[in-house]
Scaffold this motif. Sequence first.
Motif, mmCIF file in Angstrom:
data_model
loop_
_atom_site.group_PDB
_atom_site.id
_atom_site.type_symbol
_atom_site.label_atom_id
_atom_site.label_comp_id
_atom_site.label_asym_id
_atom_site.label_seq_id
_atom_site.Cartn_x
_atom_site.Cartn_y
_atom_site.Cartn_z
ATOM 1 N N LYS A 13 0.826 -1.221 0.000
ATOM 2 C CA LYS A 13 0.000 0.000 0.000
ATOM 3 C C LYS A 13 0.855 1.264 0.000
ATOM 4 C CE LYS A 13 -2.081 -0.799 3.910
ATOM 5 N NZ LYS A 13 -1.582 -2.087 4.374
ATOM 6 N N SER A 31 -1.644 6.177 7.329
ATOM 7 C CA SER A 31 -2.245 6.204 8.674
ATOM 8 C C SER A 31 -1.519 5.271 9.639
ATOM 9 C CB SER A 31 -3.733 5.857 8.616
ATOM 10 O OG SER A 31 -3.925 4.575 8.078
ATOM 11 N N GLY A 32 -0.862 4.236 9.125
ATOM 12 C CA GLY A 32 -0.102 3.335 9.995
ATOM 13 C C GLY A 32 0.984 4.079 10.763
ATOM 14 N N TYR A 35 -0.136 5.250 14.199
ATOM 15 C CA TYR A 35 -0.110 4.215 15.250
ATOM 16 C C TYR A 35 1.328 3.876 15.618
ATOM 17 C CZ TYR A 35 -5.024 4.032 14.350
ATOM 18 O OH TYR A 35 -6.337 4.401 14.227
ATOM 19 N N ARG A 36 2.193 3.862 14.615
ATOM 20 C CA ARG A 36 3.604 3.627 14.901
ATOM 21 C C ARG A 36 4.171 4.783 15.737
ATOM 22 N NH1 ARG A 36 6.094 -0.413 11.988
ATOM 23 N NH2 ARG A 36 4.711 -1.429 10.502
ATOM 24 N N ALA A 91 2.757 -1.674 17.929
ATOM 25 C CA ALA A 91 1.779 -0.840 17.194
ATOM 26 C C ALA A 91 0.540 -1.669 16.876
ATOM 27 C CB ALA A 91 2.389 -0.289 15.914
ATOM 28 N N SER A 92 0.757 -2.938 16.581
ATOM 29 C CA SER A 92 -0.410 -3.751 16.231
ATOM 30 C C SER A 92 -1.308 -3.931 17.452
ATOM 31 C CB SER A 92 0.041 -5.047 15.558
ATOM 32 O OG SER A 92 -0.068 -6.132 16.398
ATOM 33 N N SER A 95 -2.845 -0.235 18.502
ATOM 34 C CA SER A 95 -3.868 0.250 17.559
ATOM 35 C C SER A 95 -5.227 -0.423 17.767
ATOM 36 C CB SER A 95 -3.404 0.045 16.112
ATOM 37 O OG SER A 95 -3.231 -1.331 15.830
ATOM 38 N N ARG A 101 -7.576 5.031 18.588
ATOM 39 C CA ARG A 101 -8.052 5.145 17.205
ATOM 40 C C ARG A 101 -8.806 6.456 17.003
ATOM 41 N NH1 ARG A 101 -6.802 0.678 14.645
ATOM 42 N NH2 ARG A 101 -7.767 1.504 12.775
ATOM 43 N N GLY A 121 -4.359 2.541 4.829
ATOM 44 C CA GLY A 121 -4.293 1.928 6.155
ATOM 45 C C GLY A 121 -5.166 0.701 6.234
ATOM 46 N N ARG A 122 -5.942 0.616 7.312
ATOM 47 C CA ARG A 122 -6.816 -0.546 7.504
ATOM 48 C C ARG A 122 -8.299 -0.159 7.526
ATOM 49 N NH1 ARG A 122 -2.144 -1.421 7.674
ATOM 50 N NH2 ARG A 122 -1.009 -3.139 8.639
ATOM 51 N N ASP A 123 -8.571 1.121 7.891
ATOM 52 C CA ASP A 123 -9.977 1.534 8.019
ATOM 53 C C ASP A 123 -10.241 2.859 7.311
ATOM 54 O OD1 ASP A 123 -8.489 3.115 9.724
ATOM 55 O OD2 ASP A 123 -9.878 2.983 11.410
ATOM 56 N N MET A 124 -9.431 3.162 6.290
ATOM 57 C CA MET A 124 -9.609 4.425 5.558
ATOM 58 C C MET A 124 -10.911 4.416 4.753
ATOM 59 S SD MET A 124 -6.989 6.254 6.366
ATOM 60 C CE MET A 124 -7.118 5.469 7.953
ATOM 61 N N ARG A 169 -0.429 -10.589 12.682
ATOM 62 C CA ARG A 169 -0.905 -9.211 12.490
ATOM 63 C C ARG A 169 -2.237 -9.205 11.730
ATOM 64 N NH1 ARG A 169 3.801 -5.537 10.357
ATOM 65 N NH2 ARG A 169 2.193 -3.990 10.542
ATOM 66 N N ASP A 173 -5.507 -7.439 13.066
ATOM 67 C CA ASP A 173 -6.134 -6.398 12.234
ATOM 68 C C ASP A 173 -7.598 -6.716 11.938
ATOM 69 O OD1 ASP A 173 -3.983 -4.684 12.007
ATOM 70 O OD2 ASP A 173 -3.273 -5.509 10.110
ATOM 71 N N LYS A 176 -10.167 -6.426 15.307
ATOM 72 C CA LYS A 176 -10.267 -5.243 16.176
ATOM 73 C C LYS A 176 -11.733 -4.911 16.397
ATOM 74 C CE LYS A 176 -5.930 -3.210 15.050
ATOM 75 N NZ LYS A 176 -5.133 -2.778 13.937
HETATM 76 O O1 DC Z 1 0.447 -0.103 7.833
HETATM 77 P P1 DC Z 1 1.428 -0.313 8.994
HETATM 78 O O2 DC Z 1 1.940 -1.723 9.079
HETATM 79 O O3 DC Z 1 2.539 0.669 9.002
HETATM 80 O O4 DC Z 1 0.552 -0.061 10.309
HETATM 81 C C1 DC Z 1 1.108 -0.098 11.606
HETATM 82 C C2 DC Z 1 0.110 -0.711 12.569
HETATM 83 O O5 DC Z 1 -1.038 0.113 12.742
HETATM 84 C C3 DC Z 1 -0.412 -2.075 12.134
HETATM 85 O O6 DC Z 1 -0.336 -2.963 13.230
HETATM 86 C C4 DC Z 1 -1.853 -1.868 11.759
HETATM 87 C C5 DC Z 1 -2.232 -0.600 12.469
HETATM 88 N N1 DC Z 1 -3.108 0.250 11.654
HETATM 89 C C6 DC Z 1 -4.424 0.348 12.013
HETATM 90 O O7 DC Z 1 -4.853 -0.311 12.969
HETATM 91 N N2 DC Z 1 -5.265 1.166 11.314
HETATM 92 C C7 DC Z 1 -4.805 1.867 10.275
HETATM 93 N N3 DC Z 1 -5.637 2.661 9.602
HETATM 94 C C8 DC Z 1 -3.444 1.769 9.875
HETATM 95 C C9 DC Z 1 -2.622 0.935 10.590
#
Ligand code: DC
Length: 212
Positions: A13, A31-32, A35-36, A91-92, A95, A101, A121-124, A169, A173, A176
């Motif tokens: 991504k 967006s990750g 959280y990092r 971070a995992s 988050s 969040r 990211g994961r929830d964009m 992970r 993910d 959550k």
């Molecule tokens: O995309 P990444 O691996 O750099 O993301 C870092 C951590 O943040 C990963 O464990 C997933 C989480 N994350 C999230 O929960 N929601 C997001 N929108 C982006 C990342």
Amino acid sequence: MIVAIDGPAGVGKSSIARMIADKLGLYYLNSGNFYRGVTYRVLKQKLDPTDKELCIKAADEADFDVRDGHFYLDGEDVEAELHTPAIDLWASKISVIPEVRSIVNRNIHELTKKLSIIAEGRDMTTVVFPDAEHKFFFDAKPEVRAKRRFDQNPDAMPYDKVLSEINERDHIDRNKPVGGLKIAPDAIYIDTSYLTINEVCDKVVRAIKGEK
Ligand code: DC
């Protein structure tokens, strides 16, 4: 215009979104990194990363910024320091905390209001930008993602360990309670397993421009 991309860890991504941002002149938001960044703060201040309240406080007191596609935390460009095994792991877990969040999402909205952006990211596509004009979900088999990660740095970790971390992970993910990884019904699904970065980028750009 808002372009939103979601997908699991290691699917490409960031590289692809950055490329599209350059091509189309969009503001790139990873967006990750937020959280990092929270995790970096917690670990740097030697706080207990399993203490939920301390993690929420660290997120609340953080100053986030993104300039020229670079992530700044408390005024410093920390992007190069955000990809350590400890930050990957914590971070995992951090988050997962719903309050963290919502702090991250508030900051993302604040930074991107009135801009044309590409956010990944994961929830964009589902939570943060549910009204995005263009939504994509990138996917690839865990084995393919693990192989790509392993090839980037073969001395860091054996392949089997990279694969088991990717699977762990993915599990976190997808499960959550808030902001779990899901395919938005209106997202275009792209399996990147057997595509190059350029091929994925072309597909996305064509879809955004409304071409076949
Ligand atoms: O995309 P990444 O691996 O750099 O993301 C870092 C951590 O943040 C990963 O464990 C997933 C989480 N994350 C999230 O929960 N929601 C997001 N929108 C982006 C990342």
